[in-house]
Write a protein that holds these residues in place. Structure first.
Motif, PDB file in Angstrom:
ATOM      1  N   ARG A   1       0.254  -0.835  -0.236  1.00 45.55           N
ATOM      2  CA  ARG A   1       0.162  -0.035  -0.015  1.00 45.55           C
ATOM      3  C   ARG A   1       0.626   1.376  -0.272  1.00 45.55           C
ATOM      4  O   ARG A   1       1.814   1.224   1.168  1.00 45.55           O
ATOM      5  CB  ARG A   1      -0.625   0.000   1.206  1.00 45.55           C
ATOM      6  N   THR A   2       0.459   2.216  -0.590  1.00 50.19           N
ATOM      7  CA  THR A   2       1.495   3.412  -1.222  1.00 50.19           C
ATOM      8  C   THR A   2       0.818   4.159  -0.898  1.00 50.19           C
ATOM      9  O   THR A   2       0.615   6.235  -0.587  1.00 50.19           O
ATOM     10  CB  THR A   2       1.946   3.567  -2.509  1.00 50.19           C
ATOM     11  N   MET A   3      -0.811   4.166  -0.561  1.00 48.78           N
ATOM     12  CA  MET A   3      -1.438   5.526  -0.232  1.00 48.78           C
ATOM     13  C   MET A   3      -2.303   5.548   0.965  1.00 48.78           C
ATOM     14  O   MET A   3      -2.380   4.211   1.523  1.00 48.78           O
ATOM     15  CB  MET A   3      -2.895   5.453  -1.554  1.00 48.78           C
ATOM     16  N   LYS A   4      -2.594   6.172   1.703  1.00 48.58           N
ATOM     17  CA  LYS A   4      -3.738   6.625   3.066  1.00 48.58           C
ATOM     18  C   LYS A   4      -4.690   5.449   2.276  1.00 48.58           C
ATOM     19  O   LYS A   4      -5.278   5.385   1.299  1.00 48.58           O
ATOM     20  CB  LYS A   4      -3.497   8.058   3.060  1.00 48.58           C
ATOM     21  N   VAL A   5      -4.931   4.804   3.578  1.00 53.23           N
ATOM     22  CA  VAL A   5      -6.411   4.428   3.712  1.00 53.23           C
ATOM     23  C   VAL A   5      -7.577   5.467   3.370  1.00 53.23           C
ATOM     24  O   VAL A   5      -7.530   6.363   3.948  1.00 53.23           O
ATOM     25  CB  VAL A   5      -6.990   3.645   5.131  1.00 53.23           C
ATOM     26  N   ASN A   6      -8.131   4.960   2.697  1.00 55.71           N
ATOM     27  CA  ASN A   6      -9.750   5.419   2.077  1.00 55.71           C
ATOM     28  C   ASN A   6      -9.167   6.759   1.409  1.00 55.71           C
ATOM     29  O   ASN A   6     -10.195   7.006   1.278  1.00 55.71           O
ATOM     30  CB  ASN A   6     -10.547   5.453   3.438  1.00 55.71           C
ATOM     31  N   ALA A   7      -8.140   6.298   0.456  1.00 59.27           N
ATOM     32  CA  ALA A   7      -8.239   7.731  -0.247  1.00 59.27           C
ATOM     33  C   ALA A   7      -9.305   7.189  -1.233  1.00 59.27           C
ATOM     34  O   ALA A   7      -9.366   6.576  -2.389  1.00 59.27           O
ATOM     35  CB  ALA A   7      -6.284   7.464  -0.857  1.00 59.27           C
ATOM     36  N   GLU A   8      -9.432   8.590  -2.202  1.00 57.35           N
ATOM     37  CA  GLU A   8     -10.866   8.090  -2.938  1.00 57.35           C
ATOM     38  C   GLU A   8      -9.656   7.590  -4.485  1.00 57.35           C
ATOM     39  O   GLU A   8      -8.364   8.630  -4.658  1.00 57.35           O
ATOM     40  CB  GLU A   8     -10.804  10.181  -3.329  1.00 57.35           C
ATOM     41  N   THR A   9     -10.280   7.200  -5.278  1.00 59.15           N
ATOM     42  CA  THR A   9      -9.637   6.726  -6.628  1.00 59.15           C
ATOM     43  C   THR A   9     -10.258   7.156  -7.980  1.00 59.15           C
ATOM     44  O   THR A   9      -9.448   6.857  -9.301  1.00 59.15           O
ATOM     45  CB  THR A   9      -9.889   5.576  -6.868  1.00 59.15           C
ATOM     46  N   GLN A  10     -11.954   8.566  -7.916  1.00 63.11           N
ATOM     47  CA  GLN A  10     -12.497   8.373  -8.969  1.00 63.11           C
ATOM     48  C   GLN A  10     -11.157   9.232  -9.574  1.00 63.11           C
ATOM     49  O   GLN A  10     -11.028   9.114 -10.934  1.00 63.11           O
ATOM     50  CB  GLN A  10     -13.253   9.580  -8.341  1.00 63.11           C
ATOM     51  N   VAL A  11      -9.860  10.375  -9.293  1.00 61.10           N
ATOM     52  CA  VAL A  11      -9.759  11.124 -10.454  1.00 61.10           C
ATOM     53  C   VAL A  11      -8.495  10.566 -10.848  1.00 61.10           C
ATOM     54  O   VAL A  11      -8.892  10.179 -11.962  1.00 61.10           O
ATOM     55  CB  VAL A  11      -8.815  12.132  -9.019  1.00 61.10           C
ATOM     56  N   HIS A  12      -8.015   9.154  -9.992  1.00 60.89           N
ATOM     57  CA  HIS A  12      -7.139   8.355 -10.923  1.00 60.89           C
ATOM     58  C   HIS A  12      -8.060   7.929 -12.098  1.00 60.89           C
ATOM     59  O   HIS A  12      -7.017   7.056 -13.569  1.00 60.89           O
ATOM     60  CB  HIS A  12      -6.455   6.765 -10.239  1.00 60.89           C
ATOM     61  N   GLU A  13      -9.426   7.123 -11.929  1.00 55.04           N
ATOM     62  CA  GLU A  13      -9.972   6.230 -12.910  1.00 55.04           C
ATOM     63  C   GLU A  13     -10.499   7.000 -14.098  1.00 55.04           C
ATOM     64  O   GLU A  13     -10.289   7.126 -15.510  1.00 55.04           O
ATOM     65  CB  GLU A  13     -10.771   6.200 -12.194  1.00 55.04           C
ATOM     66  N   ALA A  14     -10.704   8.230 -13.750  1.00 55.98           N
ATOM     67  CA  ALA A  14     -10.507   9.791 -14.644  1.00 55.98           C
ATOM     68  C   ALA A  14      -9.650   9.798 -15.492  1.00 55.98           C
ATOM     69  O   ALA A  14      -9.800   9.879 -16.919  1.00 55.98           O
ATOM     70  CB  ALA A  14     -11.395  10.953 -14.294  1.00 55.98           C
ATOM     71  N   TYR A  15      -8.851  10.411 -15.304  1.00 50.29           N
ATOM     72  CA  TYR A  15      -7.333  10.734 -15.930  1.00 50.29           C
ATOM     73  C   TYR A  15      -7.262   9.039 -16.459  1.00 50.29           C
ATOM     74  O   TYR A  15      -6.535   9.567 -17.537  1.00 50.29           O
ATOM     75  CB  TYR A  15      -6.633  10.519 -14.098  1.00 50.29           C
ATOM     76  N   LEU A  16      -6.929   7.821 -16.490  1.00 45.29           N
ATOM     77  CA  LEU A  16      -6.938   6.793 -17.377  1.00 45.29           C
ATOM     78  C   LEU A  16      -7.830   7.071 -18.071  1.00 45.29           C
ATOM     79  O   LEU A  16      -7.132   6.718 -19.181  1.00 45.29           O
ATOM     80  CB  LEU A  16      -6.732   5.478 -16.078  1.00 45.29           C
ATOM     81  N   GLU A  17      -9.219   7.204 -17.992  1.00 43.95           N
ATOM     82  CA  GLU A  17      -9.778   6.962 -19.061  1.00 43.95           C
ATOM     83  C   GLU A  17      -9.958   8.399 -20.235  1.00 43.95           C
ATOM     84  O   GLU A  17      -9.661   8.025 -21.022  1.00 43.95           O
ATOM     85  CB  GLU A  17     -11.532   7.119 -18.401  1.00 43.95           C
ATOM     86  N   HIS A  18      -9.321   9.635 -19.665  1.00 44.91           N
ATOM     87  CA  HIS A  18      -8.479  10.591 -20.691  1.00 44.91           C
ATOM     88  C   HIS A  18      -7.282  10.249 -21.391  1.00 44.91           C
ATOM     89  O   HIS A  18      -7.030  10.397 -22.626  1.00 44.91           O
ATOM     90  CB  HIS A  18      -8.448  11.913 -19.453  1.00 44.91           C
ATOM     91  N   LEU A  19      -6.390   9.441 -20.540  1.00 42.99           N
ATOM     92  CA  LEU A  19      -5.058   8.976 -21.614  1.00 42.99           C
ATOM     93  C   LEU A  19      -5.624   7.857 -22.505  1.00 42.99           C
ATOM     94  O   LEU A  19      -5.243   7.694 -23.499  1.00 42.99           O
ATOM     95  CB  LEU A  19      -3.877   7.899 -20.271  1.00 42.99           C
ATOM     96  N   ILE A  20      -6.988   6.915 -22.420  1.00 43.84           N
ATOM     97  CA  ILE A  20      -7.264   6.265 -23.529  1.00 43.84           C
ATOM     98  C   ILE A  20      -7.810   6.996 -24.592  1.00 43.84           C
ATOM     99  O   ILE A  20      -6.857   6.468 -26.240  1.00 43.84           O
ATOM    100  CB  ILE A  20      -8.252   5.569 -22.621  1.00 43.84           C
ATOM    101  N   VAL A  21      -8.656   7.923 -24.433  1.00 37.56           N
ATOM    102  CA  VAL A  21      -8.713   8.208 -25.906  1.00 37.56           C
ATOM    103  C   VAL A  21      -7.429   9.504 -26.063  1.00 37.56           C
ATOM    104  O   VAL A  21      -8.249  10.681 -27.509  1.00 37.56           O
ATOM    105  CB  VAL A  21     -10.443   9.199 -25.726  1.00 37.56           C
ATOM    106  N   SER A  22      -7.276   9.734 -25.164  1.00 35.77           N
ATOM    107  CA  SER A  22      -5.700  11.065 -25.816  1.00 35.77           C
ATOM    108  C   SER A  22      -4.115  10.525 -26.504  1.00 35.77           C
ATOM    109  O   SER A  22      -4.641   9.022 -25.536  1.00 35.77           O
ATOM    110  CB  SER A  22      -5.365  12.444 -25.044  1.00 35.77           C
ATOM    111  N   ASP A  23      -3.919  11.249 -27.593  1.00 33.87           N
ATOM    112  CA  ASP A  23      -3.076  10.631 -27.510  1.00 33.87           C
ATOM    113  C   ASP A  23      -1.317  11.832 -27.262  1.00 33.87           C
ATOM    114  O   ASP A  23      -0.904  13.037 -27.740  1.00 33.87           O
ATOM    115  CB  ASP A  23      -2.753  11.310 -29.129  1.00 33.87           C
TER     116      ASP A  23
END
Length: 213
Positions: A48-70
């Motif tokens: 574990r490298t993140m604090k307990v109960n750290a939100e993950t929505q930002v990371h998931e949205a960032y990944l989705e953006h990387l998939i469609v962006s160049d």
């Protein structure tokens, strides 16, 4: 290979586990569902490298953006992430947080070399041709990791994974494993240099701006 190298990785893993336990309250290990061979799901294990109960929505949205962006797949923690525990950035830069995945390898869910296993959410956004990257066991390291990694785009990563699967061999695996150490050292150097530059930038900004109450 894992059993032969046990005297090397086991003491390191023990030290990392102690560090996580002492510096951050909560579990030492982090388990996350990933997509493996032929789309089968398994629980990936890492420190574990993140604090307990750290939100993950930002990371998931960032990944989705990387998939469609160049654009290059730069990690969010490259510029500082308040969700990380003390030393978390170092553990990620060196790949030490991935060490527990040797147990995934021993269970047959992963290999030492192969495409990195993605999350189910990420896999859901793949185009049909991109899903071909699960036609091989996911790995601790791989062709993409030693040939650009965060400097490449999402489609370039997929193309490298497919190239590996089409040309897999013992010799190629050995080359990738030997190159992994040098790449990790380079990532650590870049991480330290970026941190030093960030500190200098903040100090310079503090000197230029007046103190306010």
């Amino acid at each position: 290979c894992i059993l032969l190298s046990l005297p090397v990785w086991l003491p390191v893993m023990t030290l990392v586990a102690l560090w996580v336990a002492v510096t951050s309250p909560g579990p030492v290990f982090y388990r996350q569902p990933r997509v493996g061979f032929k789309g089968r799901r398994f629980m990936l294990v890492k420190f574990r490298t993140m604090k307990v109960n750290a939100e993950t929505q930002v990371h998931e949205a960032y990944l989705e953006h990387l998939i469609v962006s160049d654009r290059p797949m730069i990690k969010l923690d490259a510029t500082g992430d308040p969700r990380l525990i003390r030393g978390g950035k170092f553990l990620r830069a060196t790949g030490l947080d991935e060490l527990p995945q040797v147990f995934n390898v021993l269970r047959g869910e992963m290999s030492l070399v192969g495409p990195r296993p993605c999350t189910p959410n990420e896999f859901a956004h793949y185009a049909p041709w991109q899903r071909e990257r699960v036609n091989g066991l996911p790995g601790l390291t791989g062709y993409w990791q030693v040939n650009g990694k965060n400097k490449t785009t999402f489609n370039e990563m997929i193309a490298m994974d497919l190239f590996y699967l089409e040309n897999v061999s013992m010799l190629l695996d050995l080359k990738i494993m030997l190159k992994t150490g040098a790449v990790i050292a380079g990532q650590l150097f870049e991480s330290q240099a970026a941190a030093h530059t960030h500190i200098q930038s903040r100090q310079s900004g503090n000197r230029r701006s007046p103190t306010t109450t």
